[in-house]
Design an enzyme around this catalytic site. Sequence first.
Site, PDB file in Angstrom:
ATOM      1  N   ASP A 351       0.851  -1.188   0.000  1.00  0.00           N
ATOM      2  CA  ASP A 351       0.000   0.000   0.000  1.00  0.00           C
ATOM      3  C   ASP A 351       0.886   1.237   0.000  1.00  0.00           C
ATOM      4  OD1 ASP A 351      -2.544  -0.890  -0.065  1.00  0.00           O
ATOM      5  OD2 ASP A 351      -2.914  -0.802   2.076  1.00  0.00           O
ATOM      6  N   ARG A 560      -0.789  18.524  -3.144  1.00  0.00           N
ATOM      7  CA  ARG A 560      -2.188  18.926  -3.039  1.00  0.00           C
ATOM      8  C   ARG A 560      -2.193  20.385  -2.608  1.00  0.00           C
ATOM      9  NH1 ARG A 560      -6.883  16.421   0.910  1.00  0.00           N
ATOM     10  NH2 ARG A 560      -8.608  17.598   0.005  1.00  0.00           N
ATOM     11  N   ARG A 678      -5.701   3.474  -8.347  1.00  0.00           N
ATOM     12  CA  ARG A 678      -7.171   3.498  -8.447  1.00  0.00           C
ATOM     13  C   ARG A 678      -7.736   2.085  -8.543  1.00  0.00           C
ATOM     14  NH1 ARG A 678      -9.334   7.782  -6.290  1.00  0.00           N
ATOM     15  NH2 ARG A 678     -11.323   8.378  -7.167  1.00  0.00           N
ATOM     16  N   LYS A 684      -6.663  -6.512  -6.364  1.00  0.00           N
ATOM     17  CA  LYS A 684      -5.558  -7.035  -5.553  1.00  0.00           C
ATOM     18  C   LYS A 684      -5.520  -8.559  -5.605  1.00  0.00           C
ATOM     19  CE  LYS A 684      -4.572  -3.490  -2.100  1.00  0.00           C
ATOM     20  NZ  LYS A 684      -4.339  -3.241  -0.671  1.00  0.00           N
ATOM     21  N   ASN A 796      17.453 -38.564  19.773  1.00  0.00           N
ATOM     22  CA  ASN A 796      16.716 -37.774  18.780  1.00  0.00           C
ATOM     23  C   ASN A 796      15.980 -36.587  19.392  1.00  0.00           C
ATOM     24  OD1 ASN A 796      17.594 -39.583  16.885  1.00  0.00           O
ATOM     25  ND2 ASN A 796      15.628 -40.610  16.612  1.00  0.00           N
TER      26      ASN A 796
END
EC number: 7.2.2.10
Length: 999
Positions: A351, A560, A678, A684, A796
């Site tokens: 992400d 922005r 978008r 995904k 073992n």
Amino acid sequence: MEEAHLLPAADVLRRFSVTAEGGLSPAQVTRARERYGPNELPTEEGKSLWELVLEQFEDLLVRILLLAALVSFVLACFEEGEETTTAFVEPLVIVLILVANAVVGVWQERNAENAIEALKEYEPEMGKVIRSDRKGVQRIRARDIVPGDIVEVAVGDKVPADLRLIEIKSTTLRVDQSILTGESVSVTKHTDAIPDPRAVNQDKKNMLFSGTNIASGKAVGVAVATGLHTELGKIRNQMASVEPERTPLQQKLDEFGRQLSRAISVICMAVWVINIGHFADPAHGGSWLRGAVYYFKIAVALAVAAIPEGLPAVITTCLALGTRRMARKNAIVRSLPSVETLGCTSVICSDKTGTLTTNQMSVCRMFVVAEAEAGTCRLHEFTISGTTYAPEGEVRQGEQPVRCGKFDGLVELATICALCNDSALDYNEAKGVYEKVGEATETALTCLVEKMNVFDTDLQALSRVERAGACNAVIKQLMRKEFTLEFSRDRKSMSVYCTPTRPGLVAQGSKMFVKGAPESVIERCSSVRVGSRTVPLNTTSREQILAKVRDWGSGSDTLRCLALATRDAPPRKEAMQLDDCSKFVQYETDLTFVGCVGMLDPPRPEVASCIARCRQAGIRVVMITGDNKGTAVAICRRLGILEDTEDVVGKAYTGREFDDLSPEQQRHACRTARCFARVEPAHKSRIVENLQSFNEVTAMTGDGVNDAPALKKAEIGIAMGSGTAVAKSAAEMVLSDDNFASIVAAVEEGRAIYSNMKQFIRYLISSNVGEVVCIFLTAILGLPEALIPVQLLWVNLVTDGLPATALGFNPPDLDIMEKRPRNPREALISGWLFFRYLAIGVYVGLATVAAATWWFLYDAEGPQVTFYQLRNFLKCSEDNPLFTGTDCEVFESRFPTTMALSVLVTTEMCNALNSVSENQSLLRMPPWLNPWLLAAVAMSMALHFLILLVPPLPLIFQVTPLSGRQWVVVLQISLPVILLDEALKYLSRKHVDEEKGRQ
């Protein structure tokens, strides 16, 4: 109703035969409920305790052990004499191991969160509807809402179904739908139809989705989907359809179990068949059946020797230790086998928001107007440091720090940022970080005001809590906010009406402060602020300001931008019609442009170097985001996912562009792409499927409900610590700090764990090979048993188990992140490595048999029989002239088995010291590089002496203390294994170097 967003609200109402004022009739509600069912997600049926227990015995290795325990138990029932008690030790120990393993497995299953059940937390309990059977709005259980219901929602409500908006009863309606779409800021909604049949959920601005939250405003909508038909329900269906796949390690261990079972079957059968001629020997009382059972016991002992009983426990311990190390690096692993899978990761799909970036919107640039005369316009541009919400950073003009209070334009800009704002900073004392309260964009402006400190407020003595809003508080003392004109889509701005609070400022009168989209705000500006003067805004200045905004909003920055303006002489508030939002644009006219700020969600400072490390390690990083393509590509370039001048054709796709490709083109795109923008949840999952078709091992990050299906489908699902419970429970790993750098650290740890795992698995297997060779050799040569099953179990599980676990602490290779990801189908042991460990195992077996034989033939305290007598010991009797003067009971002495067991343990300890590195000599990588290994070897030897010396252990394990001379022989036989392994390592280094040279 899939196409609800395409239709006008009136058409949607007609489809359901309902009116907004009257709602559904009781008969319509009944019919709809019968057709669509309740508005809830069905509960997933969990597995019963019995099913969980049975699941723990599906492992082939476990089943082989279970069979060995069963056969041992049956044989123990027929034992006679003093061996009756000890014979039951072996099956009891095996069963205890299996029970412990099953208990741990069931406990983990029971405690694992259920991702599908976690979805139910997003279902509201109540909803507000309008129905014809009662006047006004009525509250009902959310599960009783049906398609066609008229539903009312307001700020703070959780949306109870998928709704098509038909009326907004407030200035604006903002919805937090981050759990569904991953959008980091709340979204403004409207009621207009969206004539786009391929619109993604982010673009369906006239829809409210079940489980999302109303951030502000009030609205009415018609329910168009309920229960499993909602977007949340579709995610539930996707998750339910995902079948969990076994990890590469689990697949390899399954294959190892299959190979082991075949090998055991062949060897055991061979031992039994070879000795058919000895079934009727005098030692068995001449009974063919007793002889057959005796050699069947030897075959079972061989099976016990061949099975590495300690392997499951050692692997679990190693993985658990790995998870602790990862947790210290902020990567919390929920699924143990996925620790090893991390080492195979070849693609990381990450992400953007919060993982590659800080998810803390920050203002990084701003400008005010320095000069605006006829034909000229000059700007004062500033940069601001700091990438988090912490109110710490410098304002610079060029390279020089500036005091913002010296610029009148900056003082007014800070005033607008502080007052035209409903958000705040808060210091979280528990976490030790500054956090946003409200909208991310507005919080960035609040943080900017703190960094600017235009009134030179003394901040030194303030606590962190007080520091969070100190500079904003000073500005708010000067002006009082009377009311707010909320943001609307048509004017793309919002404003506040403020009046002075100080007597000296009253003469200036009330002001309106405006912020919004630059194009929209500047269009309504008639003048511009230059210092403390107001100058008419001419065409040249307007174009130059807009050009600067366009420059900041494109290219490598993609900031922005927000324009800030003032209306110096607004209408009196009594004359304003605040209940009519269509008039707001009239009040926000004749504005004076003050300045502009550019902000972004900044990349985490450490991520670029981590991506470079991934590239060096042969791992492809792909950004997957709900943001627009331009912003996504710009961030990719800043981080190094894409080169600065690299053409993005075939490297970056939007969800719609990806949908337009054919299935084969989609597969190719997934193989080459670095950026998907978008996108929706289904994208995904398809990306993961396509990558898996190329045998890529994919790590997928996510934090929202929408990410859960892809997290579950990927080999490594990675959820954010700040994410939803659904995402966390669907994932194998959770990042407590939401940081991409933690993923890279986890991949490195995964590679180191696998490297160490190979070492201890081979170490254990070489020990088992030695035990098999020992028993096989004694059976073929007709020698007395050198080792009995209970001794083999002890070796073992305990004496080999401790060093094997300690090998998990081996230091990682220095070049571990310079190698390409290994193939998940790569065998644990193959080719040359198989020969190496077979050679060591054969030596261990020969040494063990040699130690037991030495006691019979040469030890001064032994019987000193001939080798021929030893091979025919089963024919020993008082009547046999071959054994004249020999006590037949000597062949049942505990000394030879003790010698054999001591050599086996000592040889294995030497073998463990040799396993610090796969190919490096002990001279280059000495054992003390892993102090845990030295401690484990010392502990194993101490435990060996414990069973030799402390009653009743010698009786249980059929051993006895050895003399000093006997211990010297044990060391003489055991130590040469170091020289043998050094020689094999030397050949291996030469072999590896030659291979590298050829490549």
